[in-house]
Write a protein that holds these residues in place. Structure first.
Motif, PDB file in Angstrom:
ATOM      1  N   SER A 126       0.890  -1.164   0.000  1.00  0.00           N
ATOM      2  CA  SER A 126       0.000   0.000   0.000  1.00  0.00           C
ATOM      3  C   SER A 126       0.926   1.211   0.000  1.00  0.00           C
ATOM      4  N   PRO A 127       0.375   2.418  -0.144  1.00  0.00           N
ATOM      5  CA  PRO A 127       1.268   3.590  -0.114  1.00  0.00           C
ATOM      6  C   PRO A 127       2.075   3.703   1.175  1.00  0.00           C
ATOM      7  N   ASP A 128       1.602   3.047   2.231  1.00  0.00           N
ATOM      8  CA  ASP A 128       2.293   3.142   3.520  1.00  0.00           C
ATOM      9  C   ASP A 128       3.163   1.927   3.839  1.00  0.00           C
ATOM     10  N   THR A 129       3.051   0.891   3.062  1.00  0.00           N
ATOM     11  CA  THR A 129       3.761  -0.352   3.417  1.00  0.00           C
ATOM     12  C   THR A 129       4.618  -0.847   2.263  1.00  0.00           C
ATOM     13  N   LEU A 130       5.894  -0.973   2.552  1.00  0.00           N
ATOM     14  CA  LEU A 130       6.867  -1.439   1.567  1.00  0.00           C
ATOM     15  C   LEU A 130       7.244  -2.883   1.881  1.00  0.00           C
ATOM     16  N   LEU A 131       7.200  -3.711   0.847  1.00  0.00           N
ATOM     17  CA  LEU A 131       7.622  -5.115   0.996  1.00  0.00           C
ATOM     18  C   LEU A 131       8.970  -5.267   0.307  1.00  0.00           C
ATOM     19  N   ILE A 132      10.005  -5.615   1.070  1.00  0.00           N
ATOM     20  CA  ILE A 132      11.315  -5.846   0.474  1.00  0.00           C
ATOM     21  C   ILE A 132      11.695  -7.311   0.665  1.00  0.00           C
ATOM     22  N   GLY A 133      12.328  -7.877  -0.343  1.00  0.00           N
ATOM     23  CA  GLY A 133      12.705  -9.284  -0.268  1.00  0.00           C
ATOM     24  C   GLY A 133      14.117  -9.486  -0.774  1.00  0.00           C
ATOM     25  N   SER A 134      14.723 -10.578  -0.342  1.00  0.00           N
ATOM     26  CA  SER A 134      16.090 -10.889  -0.762  1.00  0.00           C
ATOM     27  C   SER A 134      16.236 -12.402  -0.863  1.00  0.00           C
ATOM     28  N   THR A 135      17.198 -12.834  -1.662  1.00  0.00           N
ATOM     29  CA  THR A 135      17.491 -14.269  -1.699  1.00  0.00           C
ATOM     30  C   THR A 135      18.718 -14.591  -0.849  1.00  0.00           C
TER      31      THR A 135
END
Lengths: 397, 250
Positions: A126-135
């Motif tokens: 959402s505009p307020d929530t960032l999802l970051i991912g890594s391997t």
């Protein structure tokens, strides 16, 4: 006495002059006056900096003397803020643009969660929530949800995706959140000290959000190396709810002898790689495609490399080998834009405004030109020149 | 910052092919400074001899050695000058014009570099260093004046600064990182010290405080890859993991 008055007057004048100079930079940061934010690297000045431009079509810009070094790895701009990751400091920082720099606004520590920059991705829940991912450098899929209002990690964890078995690693990485699903695609390849091609298979996990439970794991051999291994470049887009995902089995990522660049589709409402759709914009012998920029209305921009221009890996870094093509995702046709050849950089050097596409092209030296391409008519217009290499263009809000 | 952006710092790297035309232009004094140094590097590189294409049986290496020896002796002992000139003439006329040009260029360069050494008496780095980490499991560090080196496991390297150039010559096998701790820009010329000899040179100018990574790679041909440390993601993915591990990067 007379002399003393004169000295006092001079002192007052000088002081007021300094005060007025001091105020100048921050007060002029008005998006309406200079609506474009351009992040640039200057090889001459050896620094990255922000340029605020009134227009992308008129004038030229040099490194401002007041330009300050941009420190983090900036990968996103949203709702007036830039976001950057500093791997060494293990932090995610929110920045506000001023007239000539990015000012750190708030910092979120990543110190306590597993995170590696290499082979990572992000998406907005959402505009307020960032999802970051890594391997985690190709060994394990992890994620973190960051509340960008408070800049705190709301939650983090690992994905339930089969581990690679040594000597293999996860290769390529794509992840996209749509409704209550996260689609994660990857391949497997032998890592250090091996030049063996990646597997000829694209794997895709379907993960339920927010439970993060893996629902399905699919295989597809039409292409391999889905996505890339960069946080800060686009490899996919969503059009009318359908996800389009680029594969890049070229020499710049990890050369595959038989598989060609392709685009998969994950149709709206379906949790699988569409078996009826595979757009192969080129063949394996002649061209390699990299990066996918969303132009809207079922069109995309792709960087295409003529293989005959590449004889060795260093050519990817040194030569101007890229042609730009418009892809029609519906008719599966491509149209070359008559732009000068560009270097192959994995970055956000493209801005789309309605029917206009702005593309920053490196001129073969420490200079870039921004070109405007009108998609419906195909009209190409030369715009501003910039003393440096453009790596991100945004319209500031 | 930006891995992304420092990518663009690679402008200094270039590859110059050795061709007969280049040698002729060198002899005529029409080469750029970069071309001059590549020619010189080529002339002094013993592994490049096979590219001279001498007639069958032509003992080029021996000729070249004798000429150098003759020059060296001639400088020291004027009494032997007459015999030296006769030897030089005999040897020079026995070989092909293109090689003759090359040798003439070498001699000119030798004299020129001596003059340059007088003209530029100070340098930011000096001396030589030899590092061997072929049996190592972790990275190994070394120094050459204001340059610092970090050598990957299973790697070796030699670095020196010949009298005829200010460029630092780095001959290596495996992978290494070089950091310029001096106050000046330093030019590095990377060549392969592996058994295979068909690697091309890579040159780069390193600004003060900056680090570069060099490694061997094969996409279609064997090559040396040199990238700014800040643009490590320009490396092919398998090498990114290796470099992060070896040099604790990103």
């Amino acid at each position: 006495m007379q002399m003393s008055r004169i000295c006092t007057l001079i002192a007052v004048l000088l002081t007021s002059l300094f005060i007025s100079c001091d105020k100048k930079p921050a007060d002029k940061a008005n998006p309406n006056e200079r609506p474009y934010g351009i992040l640039v690297y200057s090889a001459d000045a050896e620094k990255e900096f922000l340029i605020r431009a009134e227009s992308l079509m008129e004038g030229s810009y040099e490194v401002p003397k007041t330009a300050r070094q941009v420190e983090p790895i900036v990968f996103a701009y949203k709702d007036g803020s830039y976001y950057g990751i500093d791997e060494n400091k293990r932090s995610l920082t929110r920045y506000k643009p001023t007239e000539n720099e990015l000012v750190a606004d708030k910092v979120c520590s990543l110190d306590t969660i597993p995170w590696k920059y290499f082979s990572s991705w992000y998406d907005w829940v959402s505009p307020d929530t960032l999802l970051i991912g890594s391997t985690m450098e190709g060994s394990q899929f992890v994620y973190a949800l960051v509340d960008v209002r408070t800049m705190t990690v709301a939650s983090h964890g690992t994905f339930d995706i089969p581990f690679p078995v040594k000597p293999e690693y996860y290769g390529g990485v794509f992840a996209k959140l749509r409704d209550n699903r996260i689609y994660i695609a990857y391949t497997l390849y032998e890592g250090v000290n091996s030049l063996a091609p990646a597997r000829d298979t694209t794997y895709m996990a379907v993960v339920e959000y927010p439970s993060m439970k893996t629902l399905d794991l699919q295989k597809d051999t039409r292409s391999t190396w889905p996505g890339g291994y960069f946080l800060h470049a686009p490899f996919s887009l969503v059009n009318n709810g359908d996800i389009y995902l680029l594969t890049q089995p070229g020499g710049r990522t990890h050369n595959h002898p038989t598989k060609s660049t392709g685009i998969y589709r994950i149709k709206k409402g379906e949790d699988k790689l569409d078996p009826t759709y595979f757009f192969r914009p080129t063949d394996q012998q002649n061209q390699e495609g990299y990066l996918l920029y969303d132009l809207g209305n079922g069109k995309a921009l792709i960087k295409m490399v003529e293989k005959k221009r590449v004889n060795r890996y260093m050519d990817y870094l040194e030569k101007r080998i890229v042609d730009y093509y418009i892809l029609d995702l519906y008719t599966q046709k491509k149209t070359r834009i008559d732009l000068p050849p560009d270097r192959l950089k994995f970055e956000y050097n493209v801005l789309v405004e309605n029917d206009q596409v702005y593309v920053a092209v490196n001129n073969g030296n420490n200079e870039s030109t921004i070109w405007r391409y009108h998609v419906p008519s195909g009209k190409l217009t030369e715009g501003i020149t910039i003393d440096g290499q453009v790596y991100m263009i945004n319209r500031l809000q | 910052m930006l891995l992304v952006v420092r990518e663009h710092g690679l402008l200094g790297i270039m590859k110059i092919e050795i061709t007969p035309e280049l040698i002729i232009r060198y002899h005529q004094g029409q080469c750029t400074q970069e071309e001059k140094e590549v020619v010189v590097e080529w002339l002094l590189d013993p592994e490049a001899e096979e590219n001279l294409h001498l007639p069958d049986g032509e003992p080029e290496l021996i000729h070249k050695f004798e000429i150098w020896q003759g020059i060296s002796n001639g400088v020291k002992k004027n009494a032997r000058r007459g015999r030296l000139i006769r030897v030089l003439k005999k040897e020079l006329y026995a070989i092909r014009p293109i090689t003759r040009l090359a040798i003439a260029a070498t001699v000119l360069l030798f004299v020129g570099s001596l003059a340059a050494g007088i003209y530029y008496p100070t340098r930011s780095v000096d001396g030589q260093v030899s590092l061997d980490n072929l049996a190592g499991n972790t990275a190994k560090n070394g120094k050459l004046a204001s340059l610092s080196f970090t050598l990957s496991p299973q790697s070796k390297a030699e670095a020196n600064i010949p009298a005829w150039t200010r460029a630092v010559q780095i001959r290596f096998c495996g992978s290494l990182q070089v950091t310029n701790n001096s106050e000046n820009d330093v030019e590095l010329v990377f060549s392969s010290g592996c058994k295979k000899t068909n690697y091309t040179l890579q040159k780069v100018t390193v600004a003060k405080g900056k680090s570069y990574l060099a490694t061997h790679y094969r996409m279609e041909t064997d090559e040396i890859i040199v990238v700014d440390k800040a643009r490590i993601l320009d490396l092919p993915p398998p090498l990114v993991s290796q470099f992060i591990k070896d040099f604790k990067l990103i």
